[in-house]
Each structure stands twice: as structure tokens, then as C-alpha cells.
Scaffold this motif. Structure first.
Motif, PDB file in Angstrom:
ATOM      1  N   SER A 169       0.840  -1.285  -0.185  1.00 12.25           N
ATOM      2  CA  SER A 169       0.399  -0.040   0.131  1.00 12.25           C
ATOM      3  C   SER A 169       0.461   1.449  -0.099  1.00 12.25           C
ATOM      4  CB  SER A 169      -0.762   0.171   1.229  1.00 12.25           C
ATOM      5  OG  SER A 169      -1.456   1.525   1.040  1.00 12.25           O
ATOM      6  N   ASP A 176      -6.767   1.238  -1.515  1.00  7.81           N
ATOM      7  CA  ASP A 176      -7.219   1.324  -0.403  1.00  7.81           C
ATOM      8  C   ASP A 176      -7.780  -0.443  -0.837  1.00  7.81           C
ATOM      9  OD1 ASP A 176      -5.276   2.556   1.558  1.00  7.81           O
ATOM     10  OD2 ASP A 176      -6.824   4.356   1.444  1.00  7.81           O
ATOM     11  N   MET A 179      -5.980  -3.725  -2.121  1.00 10.57           N
ATOM     12  CA  MET A 179      -5.826  -4.438  -0.272  1.00 10.57           C
ATOM     13  C   MET A 179      -7.189  -4.757   0.103  1.00 10.57           C
ATOM     14  SD  MET A 179      -2.916  -3.237   2.320  1.00 10.57           S
ATOM     15  CE  MET A 179      -4.191  -1.629   3.103  1.00 10.57           C
TER      16      MET A 179
END
Length: 261
Positions: A169, A176, A179
Motif C-alpha cells: 500500500s 485501499d 488491498m
């Protein structure tokens, strides 16, 4: 083995609380579930029920971010998971109840440290960003390997993947949403793999699956409640509170199990 409905009720309450915490804090489903259930039932049975509910929980979250899912990012840690899970299941089969409580307690402490450092401490997140290091495929597969070992043995697979995800990240390789999509797909795959493996070994029984079926609706109720109250609670303060309580929970498991070893 017959179903104890008092234990089943307590288990459903724990899954509800874990799902609420996850909805508010963004983490804690595994840690809360596996931290609390072994206090009133065998750790092995707790891990099996949690595994079944975790498949549903991760599937629910993954569905909300499915458009951000890239199988090529998912397959890297899964390559390690394929090897790590059988090793973890072997360790699981060798644990007695007290040894498993100690193992869960140790992994919970590790999880608190990793989550606290990578998600709560700016000095750590800034250091990760300054490093500008993007883990390669070998590192991702290794994270999946260790997650498989931890997931197979104590059903708390998070720490290796959290560290891996923090660097991915910070390097800008994962957004975001990406992930979240990769993590929920990976952990859902891990839990499905674990459930299938334990079914094959005979550890999964009909009464345990009945208990899991009773608890599964709490995943959705807790998620809804967590999202509903999210805006009314200072998230960072709540996250620290969860970490403190998980630490206390971990040491309760350790101190109650170690004298029996």
C-alpha cells in the motif's frame, strides 16, 4: 458430540461482537473471535466454527469491493498458502487444548503489535512510506506461506499479510480498495481451504456445522451494526481500545493455559 445450546448462544454472541468490531475498526474479526471463544469452549472447536463464519465474512466484504479485485495480486500469496496450510493443519493436529490456547495467545499478541504498528503509529507508517520498498513475488508468497501456517494452526492468519500489505500500500502498488479486495479474497480462500482440510481429516462434525450455521447470521447483523455506528465513534480511539482489550484477552489465555502445560 452433541450441541450445547448455551455454548452455541455464547459463540453466536462472540461472532456478533467480532463482526461489530470489524465493522467499526476495520480489523478484529479473527482476533476477537479466537480470543474469546477459547475461554468457554475448546480452542479446536472454536477454530472450526470461526473458520466457517470467516468464509462468509470475507465473502461479504469481498463482494462489496469485487470491482477492485485483481487475481494476479491475489495469486501471489495464495502460492505460498498452498504449502503453508498443510503445515499449519499438521501443527493443529498436534496441539492439546492448553497448548493451543497458548499458541492463540502468542499470535494475538503478535497481531496486536503488527496492527498497532502498521495502522496506528504514524512514525511506522511514515517510515514504511519513506522506504519506498515494494515486496516482490517471493516476499508475497512467503507472507502467504506464514499466513497459511498461522491460519492452519490457530486460525489467526493476519500478521504476515498485514506487514506485506502495509508495504504494498505504501509503495502505491495497492490502493485501499485493492488491498481490501486482495485481503478478503486471500483470507476467504485460506479459511475455505482450512475448512476443507479439516473436513478431510475428520475434525469437522455435524454439530459444529450446526453451531456455525446458527452463528453465521450474526456476521451480517454485526456488520450492519458496525457500519451504522461507525460515524458516531472516534475510529482511532476505538481501534486503540480494541488493541488494548485484545492484549488483555491474549494474556488471559496465556496465564490460564501455561500452568496446565
Amino acid at each position: 458430540m452433541t450441541t450445547n445450546w448455551v455454548t452455541t448462544g455464547l459463540t453466536s454472541v462472540v461472532i456478533l461482537v467480532a463482526s461489530i468490531v470489524h465493522g467499526i475498526a476495520g480489523f478484529g474479526f479473527a482476533q476477537v473471535s479466537m480470543g474469546l471463544m477459547p475461554l468457554f469452549r475448546s480452542p479446536a472447536s472454536a477454530s472450526i466454527i470461526f473458520t466457517a463464519t470467516a468464509v462468509v465474512s470475507n465473502g461479504r466484504v469481498w463482494w462489496s469491493v469485487r470491482d477492485a479485485f485483481d487475481w494476479r495480486k491475489w495469486i501471489v500469496p495464495v502460492a505460498g498458502l498452498v504449502v503453508g496450510m498443510p503445515l499449519g493443519i499438521y501443527v493443529f493436529s498436534r496441539f492439546d487444548a492448553d497448548q493451543m490456547r497458548v499458541a492463540i495467545g502468542v499470535v494475538l499478541v503478535l497481531a496486536v503489535i503488527v496492527v498497532g504498528a502498521t495502522q496506528q503509529l504514524d512514525v511506522v507508517t511514515n517510515w514504511i512510506e519513506e522506504r519506498d520498498y515494494r515486496p516482490g513475488k517471493a516476499v508475497g508468497a512467503t507472507a502467504g506461506l506464514f499466513a497459511g501456517i498461522l491460519g492452519g494452526s490457530v486460525a489467526v492468519p493476519g500478521p504476515p499479510m498485514i506487514v506485506y500489505g502495509a508495504f504494498m500500500s505504501a509503495s502505491g502498488f495497492w490502493s485501499d480498495e485493492e488491498m481490501k479486495a486482495v485481503f478478503t479474497a486471500f483470507f476467504g480462500t485460506l479459511m475455505l481451504y482450512r475448512l476443507a482440510s479439516l473436513t478431510y481429516t475428520g475434525a469437522v462434525t455435524t454439530p459444529l456445522m450446526i453451531e456455525a450455521a446458527v452463528a453465521i447470521p450474526m456476521v451480517f447483523v454485526g456488520a450492519w451494526a458496525g457500519v451504522y455506528i461507525f460515524d458516531n465513534i472516534p475510529q482511532r480511539v476505538f481501534q486503540w481500545l480494541v488493541l488494548v482489550l485484545l492484549t488483555v484477552n491474549a494474556f488471559v489465555l496465556l496465564f490460564t493455559a501455561i500452568p496446565e502445560l
